[in-house]
Design a protein around this motif. Sequence first.
Motif, PDB file in Angstrom:
ATOM      1  N   GLU A 165      -2.081  10.321   4.016  1.00 21.53           N
ATOM      2  CA  GLU A 165      -0.832  11.010   4.170  1.00 21.53           C
ATOM      3  C   GLU A 165      -0.357  11.607   5.552  1.00 21.53           C
ATOM      4  O   GLU A 165       0.723  11.334   5.757  1.00 21.53           O
ATOM      5  N   SER A 166      -1.496  11.740   6.135  1.00 24.78           N
ATOM      6  CA  SER A 166      -1.289  12.177   7.682  1.00 24.78           C
ATOM      7  C   SER A 166      -0.648  10.935   8.363  1.00 24.78           C
ATOM      8  O   SER A 166       0.336  11.137   9.290  1.00 24.78           O
ATOM      9  N   TYR A 167      -1.433   9.750   8.173  1.00 29.60           N
ATOM     10  CA  TYR A 167      -0.961   8.529   8.985  1.00 29.60           C
ATOM     11  C   TYR A 167       0.570   8.116   8.553  1.00 29.60           C
ATOM     12  O   TYR A 167       1.273   7.605   9.348  1.00 29.60           O
ATOM     13  N   ALA A 168       1.005   8.376   7.331  1.00 28.84           N
ATOM     14  CA  ALA A 168       2.233   8.034   6.834  1.00 28.84           C
ATOM     15  C   ALA A 168       3.236   8.960   7.310  1.00 28.84           C
ATOM     16  O   ALA A 168       4.656   8.512   7.692  1.00 28.84           O
ATOM     17  N   ALA A 169       2.904  10.291   7.524  1.00 28.71           N
ATOM     18  CA  ALA A 169       3.801  11.245   8.140  1.00 28.71           C
ATOM     19  C   ALA A 169       4.053  10.964   9.482  1.00 28.71           C
ATOM     20  O   ALA A 169       5.088  11.363  10.028  1.00 28.71           O
ATOM     21  N   ALA A 170       3.111  10.190  10.165  1.00 25.73           N
ATOM     22  CA  ALA A 170       3.271  10.148  11.592  1.00 25.73           C
ATOM     23  C   ALA A 170       3.805   8.790  12.130  1.00 25.73           C
ATOM     24  O   ALA A 170       4.576   8.359  13.097  1.00 25.73           O
ATOM     25  N   ASP A 171       3.786   7.829  10.786  1.00 26.82           N
ATOM     26  CA  ASP A 171       4.333   6.353  11.107  1.00 26.82           C
ATOM     27  C   ASP A 171       5.047   6.112   9.755  1.00 26.82           C
ATOM     28  O   ASP A 171       4.328   5.839   8.810  1.00 26.82           O
ATOM     29  N   ASN A 172       6.307   5.884   9.835  1.00 33.99           N
ATOM     30  CA  ASN A 172       7.075   5.397   8.696  1.00 33.99           C
ATOM     31  C   ASN A 172       6.868   3.892   8.338  1.00 33.99           C
ATOM     32  O   ASN A 172       7.509   3.427   7.127  1.00 33.99           O
ATOM     33  N   ARG A 173       6.183   3.288   9.061  1.00 31.76           N
ATOM     34  CA  ARG A 173       5.898   1.758   8.740  1.00 31.76           C
ATOM     35  C   ARG A 173       4.505   1.985   7.583  1.00 31.76           C
ATOM     36  O   ARG A 173       4.238   0.977   6.801  1.00 31.76           O
ATOM     37  N   ILE A 174       3.906   3.108   7.469  1.00 30.49           N
ATOM     38  CA  ILE A 174       2.745   3.347   6.493  1.00 30.49           C
ATOM     39  C   ILE A 174       3.359   3.929   4.985  1.00 30.49           C
ATOM     40  O   ILE A 174       3.894   5.053   5.194  1.00 30.49           O
ATOM     41  N   ARG A 175       3.136   3.090   4.259  1.00 37.71           N
ATOM     42  CA  ARG A 175       3.542   3.664   2.828  1.00 37.71           C
ATOM     43  C   ARG A 175       2.092   3.846   2.035  1.00 37.71           C
ATOM     44  O   ARG A 175       1.278   3.076   1.788  1.00 37.71           O
ATOM     45  N   VAL A 176       1.950   5.187   1.312  1.00 40.55           N
ATOM     46  CA  VAL A 176       0.644   5.372   0.537  1.00 40.55           C
ATOM     47  C   VAL A 176       1.467   5.172  -0.714  1.00 40.55           C
ATOM     48  O   VAL A 176       2.209   6.042  -1.332  1.00 40.55           O
ATOM     49  N   VAL A 177       0.696   4.343  -1.502  1.00 39.40           N
ATOM     50  CA  VAL A 177       0.819   4.165  -2.966  1.00 39.40           C
ATOM     51  C   VAL A 177      -0.308   4.306  -3.783  1.00 39.40           C
ATOM     52  O   VAL A 177      -1.297   3.887  -3.692  1.00 39.40           O
ATOM     53  N   ARG A 178      -0.144   5.277  -4.794  1.00 39.60           N
ATOM     54  CA  ARG A 178      -0.918   5.563  -5.783  1.00 39.60           C
ATOM     55  C   ARG A 178      -1.084   4.559  -6.867  1.00 39.60           C
ATOM     56  O   ARG A 178      -0.045   4.390  -7.541  1.00 39.60           O
ATOM     57  N   ARG A 179      -2.328   4.087  -7.342  1.00 41.16           N
ATOM     58  CA  ARG A 179      -2.326   3.117  -8.192  1.00 41.16           C
ATOM     59  C   ARG A 179      -1.791   4.159  -9.710  1.00 41.16           C
ATOM     60  O   ARG A 179      -2.288   4.752 -10.160  1.00 41.16           O
ATOM     61  N   SER A 180      -0.635   3.287 -10.326  1.00 35.20           N
ATOM     62  CA  SER A 180      -0.200   3.849 -11.507  1.00 35.20           C
ATOM     63  C   SER A 180      -0.591   2.742 -12.577  1.00 35.20           C
ATOM     64  O   SER A 180      -0.046   2.801 -13.778  1.00 35.20           O
ATOM     65  N   GLN A 181      -1.180   1.694 -12.471  1.00 37.80           N
ATOM     66  CA  GLN A 181      -1.570   0.879 -13.622  1.00 37.80           C
ATOM     67  C   GLN A 181      -3.051   0.616 -13.762  1.00 37.80           C
ATOM     68  O   GLN A 181      -4.052   1.060 -13.163  1.00 37.80           O
ATOM     69  N   GLN A 182      -3.542   0.086 -14.992  1.00 34.38           N
ATOM     70  CA  GLN A 182      -4.772  -0.315 -15.446  1.00 34.38           C
ATOM     71  C   GLN A 182      -5.026  -1.426 -15.257  1.00 34.38           C
ATOM     72  O   GLN A 182      -4.238  -2.450 -15.506  1.00 34.38           O
ATOM     73  N   PRO A 183      -6.272  -2.113 -15.173  1.00 36.94           N
ATOM     74  CA  PRO A 183      -7.423  -1.247 -15.018  1.00 36.94           C
ATOM     75  C   PRO A 183      -7.724  -0.804 -13.359  1.00 36.94           C
ATOM     76  O   PRO A 183      -6.977  -1.201 -12.513  1.00 36.94           O
ATOM     77  N   LYS A 184      -8.417   0.060 -13.079  1.00 36.70           N
ATOM     78  CA  LYS A 184      -9.009   0.669 -11.706  1.00 36.70           C
ATOM     79  C   LYS A 184      -9.468  -0.819 -11.061  1.00 36.70           C
ATOM     80  O   LYS A 184     -10.251  -1.465 -11.751  1.00 36.70           O
ATOM     81  N   GLY A 185      -9.424  -0.795  -9.744  1.00 34.09           N
ATOM     82  CA  GLY A 185      -9.893  -1.847  -9.099  1.00 34.09           C
ATOM     83  C   GLY A 185      -9.041  -2.267  -7.887  1.00 34.09           C
ATOM     84  O   GLY A 185      -7.631  -2.277  -8.218  1.00 34.09           O
ATOM     85  N   ALA A 186      -9.642  -2.837  -6.907  1.00 35.30           N
ATOM     86  CA  ALA A 186      -8.954  -3.574  -5.961  1.00 35.30           C
ATOM     87  C   ALA A 186      -8.020  -4.638  -6.289  1.00 35.30           C
ATOM     88  O   ALA A 186      -6.909  -4.539  -5.403  1.00 35.30           O
ATOM     89  N   GLN A 187      -8.336  -5.148  -7.096  1.00 37.76           N
ATOM     90  CA  GLN A 187      -7.391  -6.455  -7.669  1.00 37.76           C
ATOM     91  C   GLN A 187      -6.059  -5.843  -8.181  1.00 37.76           C
ATOM     92  O   GLN A 187      -5.146  -6.410  -7.933  1.00 37.76           O
ATOM     93  N   THR A 188      -5.923  -4.706  -9.075  1.00 36.23           N
ATOM     94  CA  THR A 188      -4.786  -4.158  -9.568  1.00 36.23           C
ATOM     95  C   THR A 188      -4.035  -3.677  -8.313  1.00 36.23           C
ATOM     96  O   THR A 188      -2.828  -3.771  -8.340  1.00 36.23           O
TER      97      THR A 188
END
Length: 349
Positions: free
Chosen positions: A54-77
Amino acid sequence: MESLRTSLSIIMPVFNHRDEVRTMIDSILANDFNAWELLAVDDGSGEDTLQMLESYAAADNRIRVVRRSQQPKGAQTCRNIGLEMARGEFVIVFDSDDYIAPYCLRQRVEMLQKRPDLDFLVFPSGVFVDDRFIAEPHPYAFGFRVAEDDVALFASRRLPFIVWNNIYRTESLRRHDLTWDVNLLSLQDADFNISAIAAGLRYDYAEAPQDYGYRIITTSSISKKINTQAHVDSHVRANSRMYDTVRLIGGKRYDRSLYDGMLRIYNSGMTGKGINRSLAEALADSVSKRCPYHSRLLKLQIRLTLLLQKLLPARLARQLPVAAYLLREARWRKKKTAIINSLIETQKH
């Protein structure tokens, strides 16, 4: 200032490892190409990692932090979520604990721009060891043209390139509905890449400096073999999908390579105490209808190993029935290193 037309989306799943993620983001920020967005898709990290993102996103608007909202857990999702949200003309998928060279983004975008005939372009990688980017031959260097037939390499699990070696046209991935199999816990990159080849995506290897550093952990306590039932099921699924996809591309032409690929999974899933019988037998059963000969052959090798274990150390008992395969692999590693060394020397001159 780069135009919107040349924009790039970077998709990066994140799960903890705050310091390594910081290194990766800092290396992205150090690039001299500016028309990018970073989709940091969090997979449930702890508060310290999230605060850092979040600190990176606040400092640079090119960075978006997205929280996974789908299942299953994992990098592929997380990768699938990032691809859905990507706004760039081009897309790159990075791992969050690696490193990129300061020229990586510009060279990838500019070289693919010059190749309108391609859907993606493959770039050579190095390794990142003890916080140093090393651009030289290494067993974990990928993205070099080391053979004429990449399908044979993927079938045998001698991976010519990983997803992070590549830059894709976003529209090409979407047009062919290419996504990551969320049921695979490992081997996802090979599955994605062979699916892209099977879909007819056009690609080539870039003659360019190594621009990505795959992180090598030098402390032995970090790496552990995973032999849970979930991973056994995932390995079997990956093997079955590889057989089906490669058969779709070339019929039975690649059967020898496919068998070598199954043996690689079989061997990599073993322990020092002997064979993982659950994995071995499940692999054999998974190809019983796809290639009965391969199924019978692997079952024979399993039986031989179990017999030899009564007389020999477990590791030797496992290796003897697949000795021919192990020798082929040793020769291939030596050949691959020589080819990469030659390509790097050529690039320097």
